[in-house]
Motif scaffolding. Structure first.
Motif, PDB file in Angstrom:
ATOM      1  N   THR A 103      -4.266   4.888   2.446  1.00 17.51           N
ATOM      2  CA  THR A 103      -3.625   6.037   2.909  1.00 17.51           C
ATOM      3  C   THR A 103      -3.703   6.849   1.764  1.00 17.51           C
ATOM      4  O   THR A 103      -4.236   6.847   0.704  1.00 17.51           O
ATOM      5  N   GLN A 135       4.677  -0.957   5.087  1.00 10.84           N
ATOM      6  CA  GLN A 135       5.658  -0.979   4.039  1.00 10.84           C
ATOM      7  C   GLN A 135       5.749   0.492   3.604  1.00 10.84           C
ATOM      8  O   GLN A 135       6.659   0.979   3.259  1.00 10.84           O
ATOM      9  N   GLU A 136       4.263   0.934   3.053  1.00 12.23           N
ATOM     10  CA  GLU A 136       4.429   2.168   2.725  1.00 12.23           C
ATOM     11  C   GLU A 136       5.096   3.152   3.809  1.00 12.23           C
ATOM     12  O   GLU A 136       5.690   4.345   3.307  1.00 12.23           O
ATOM     13  N   GLN A 149      -1.384   7.783  -5.638  1.00 14.24           N
ATOM     14  CA  GLN A 149      -1.112   6.736  -6.611  1.00 14.24           C
ATOM     15  C   GLN A 149      -2.089   6.347  -7.521  1.00 14.24           C
ATOM     16  O   GLN A 149      -2.096   6.279  -9.182  1.00 14.24           O
ATOM     17  N   ARG A 186      -1.230   8.462   0.206  1.00 14.52           N
ATOM     18  CA  ARG A 186      -0.371   8.232  -0.806  1.00 14.52           C
ATOM     19  C   ARG A 186      -1.045   7.096  -1.695  1.00 14.52           C
ATOM     20  O   ARG A 186      -0.776   7.221  -3.136  1.00 14.52           O
ATOM     21  N   ARG A 187      -1.680   6.252  -1.249  1.00 16.02           N
ATOM     22  CA  ARG A 187      -2.203   5.174  -2.143  1.00 16.02           C
ATOM     23  C   ARG A 187      -3.464   5.846  -2.979  1.00 16.02           C
ATOM     24  O   ARG A 187      -3.490   5.360  -4.166  1.00 16.02           O
ATOM     25  N   GLU A 247       0.846  -3.765   3.779  1.00 16.90           N
ATOM     26  CA  GLU A 247       1.269  -2.815   2.917  1.00 16.90           C
ATOM     27  C   GLU A 247       1.167  -1.471   3.331  1.00 16.90           C
ATOM     28  O   GLU A 247       1.964  -0.596   3.102  1.00 16.90           O
ATOM     29  N   VAL A 248       0.389  -1.202   4.687  1.00 15.72           N
ATOM     30  CA  VAL A 248       0.487   0.111   5.170  1.00 15.72           C
ATOM     31  C   VAL A 248       1.830   0.241   6.080  1.00 15.72           C
ATOM     32  O   VAL A 248       2.523   1.410   5.736  1.00 15.72           O
ATOM     33  N   MET A 289      -6.161  -1.663   1.961  1.00 17.35           N
ATOM     34  CA  MET A 289      -4.617  -2.046   1.984  1.00 17.35           C
ATOM     35  C   MET A 289      -4.580  -3.052   3.042  1.00 17.35           C
ATOM     36  O   MET A 289      -5.428  -2.985   4.191  1.00 17.35           O
ATOM     37  N   GLU A 296       8.695   3.240   3.457  1.00 13.91           N
ATOM     38  CA  GLU A 296       9.100   3.679   2.369  1.00 13.91           C
ATOM     39  C   GLU A 296       9.114   5.187   2.335  1.00 13.91           C
ATOM     40  O   GLU A 296       9.968   6.041   1.933  1.00 13.91           O
ATOM     41  N   MET A 297       7.993   5.779   3.143  1.00  9.92           N
ATOM     42  CA  MET A 297       7.819   7.228   3.409  1.00  9.92           C
ATOM     43  C   MET A 297       8.807   7.890   4.141  1.00  9.92           C
ATOM     44  O   MET A 297       9.386   8.891   3.964  1.00  9.92           O
TER      45      MET A 297
END
Length: 379
Positions: free
Chosen positions: A16, A231-232, A22, A18-19, A228-229, A224, A235-236
């Motif tokens: 993504t 969970q992200e 980061q 964001r990944r 993980e996708v 990912m 969080e977002m």
């Protein structure tokens, strides 16, 4: 080890935004050593090709200046140090253009890969890299095998081309022995620069293979798992800044769709400045519906779009406020406002007929039957 392999196999989702961001913050960006080496060598070769004679002449002048020792320097050794500084300054000045273009060439590669980033975290020592077991694993990793393959390919490619160049230019190279010193040095510089550019040009094949591989490897490492996708995303969605941004984008999209519907309206009812409500009615509809509404700047934009689209604009403050308050976009008007809206639409139809056929100018309706309890306070 099996668990690690299973984890890698589960990483089927593309990274993504964001990944990737980061990873950039950690200093992890795509990097091609071959591209960096190629650009530096090309720039160096081109500089020598265009300025080789000047470089050789300056070099000869500096060498002569260094070997010719005048009598005063022999009598006073203290003068030797300033003399050395003077010669060093001449050499630095002579080669400063080359150093400048090489510096630019060394800085450029990250821009080609969109990998220019400054990350203080990348400067922090990583003690894990001192682990001998991990280092032994990296030594026999897939990436190391790729680097070995590239090194062998470059050696074969450059070595083969170099041998062909030497064989082709053998007579000219041997002819340098019979030329005067200065002429021979200039001629040799020209030959070296030309041969150097040809050798560097052969590295295009290596770069063309390495850059796509490095980009693929970089994004492959950032892949990912589905978990993980998810969970992200959770969080977002919990981030108030992200929520606000999403709401802002949704409002912008809704407003854009609303403005696109204004040209389809039959009339825009205004306050006249603070409110604007666009009404549409076609045969077969149960009742007129609101296709756009707004206050303040949005109302002004609705009036502008209506003017550009030749949609009639009519001032009816109580009706405009009532429609804005009690009707949603794409919804039919309340039954309590049927009569008032019917008078407005009748006037609009009469106005359209007058524009087509002429005759008596229609009189705009006054004192529309709007129930007082539906009219909010004016802004």
């Amino acid at each position: 080890m099996a668990m690690a392999e299973d984890s890698d196999l589960e990483k089927t989702e593309e990274p993504t935004g964001r990944r990737i961001e980061q990873a950039r913050e950690q200093g992890q960006v795509p990097h091609s050593r071959e591209l960096s080496t190629f650009l530096v060598l090309v720039v160096a070769g081109a500089a020598f090709w265009m300025m080789g004679r000047w470089f050789m002449e300056r070099s000869m002048a500096i060498v002569k200046k260094g070997f010719i020792v005048e009598s005063q320097y022999m009598r006073d050794p203290d003068l030797m140090l300033p003399r050395l500084a003077e010669i060093s300054g001449d050499a630095l000045l002579a080669f400063s253009p080359l150093l400048a273009v090489l510096l630019v060439a060394a800085i450029l590669p990250p821009f080609f890969l969109n990998a220019w980033v400054f990350s203080p975290k990348a400067l922090v020592p990583d003690l894990k890299r001192l682990d001998p077991i991990s280092g032994f694993g990296r030594l026999f990793s897939w990436n190391s095998l790729m680097e070995l393959g590239k090194a062998i390919l470059k050696a074969l490619l450059v070595g083969g081309v170099a041998a062909l160049l030497v064989w082709k230019e053998r007579e000219e190279i041997l002819g340098l022995l019979g030329e005067p010193l200065e002429t021979g040095i200039a001629h040799a510089g020209h030959l070296i620069s030309f041969s150097f550019l040809i050798l560097v040009a052969t590295l295009v094949l290596v770069v063309a293979a390495d850059v796509p591989f490095q980009l693929w490897q970089y994004f492959h490492k950032l892949k990912m798992t589905k978990e993980e996708v998810k969970q992200e995303m959770k969080e977002m969605m919990g981030d108030p800044h992200v929520k606000g941004r999403i709401r802002s984008l949704q409002m912008q999209a809704a407003r854009k769709r609303m403005m696109a519907a204004v040209p389809t309206a039959n009339v825009v009812v205004t306050n006249p400045t603070h409110y604007a409500v666009a009404l549409a009615y076609q045969a077969g509809m149960g009742a007129p519906k609101v296709v756009a509404k707004g206050v303040g700047a949005v109302a002004l934009k609705i009036r502008e779009v209506a003017g550009e689209s030749a949609v009639p604009i009519m001032e009816a403050p109580p009706l405009a406020r009532a429609l804005y308050k009690h009707t949603e976009i794409d919804a039919e008007i309340p039954s309590a406002l049927y009569n008032a809206v019917a008078e407005v639409l009748a006037y609009i139809y009469q106005l359209a007929n007058w524009r087509r056929s002429g005759g008596v100018y229609p009189v705009p309706p006054r004192d529309l039957p709007v129930p007082p309890e539906l009219v909010p306070e004016a802004v």
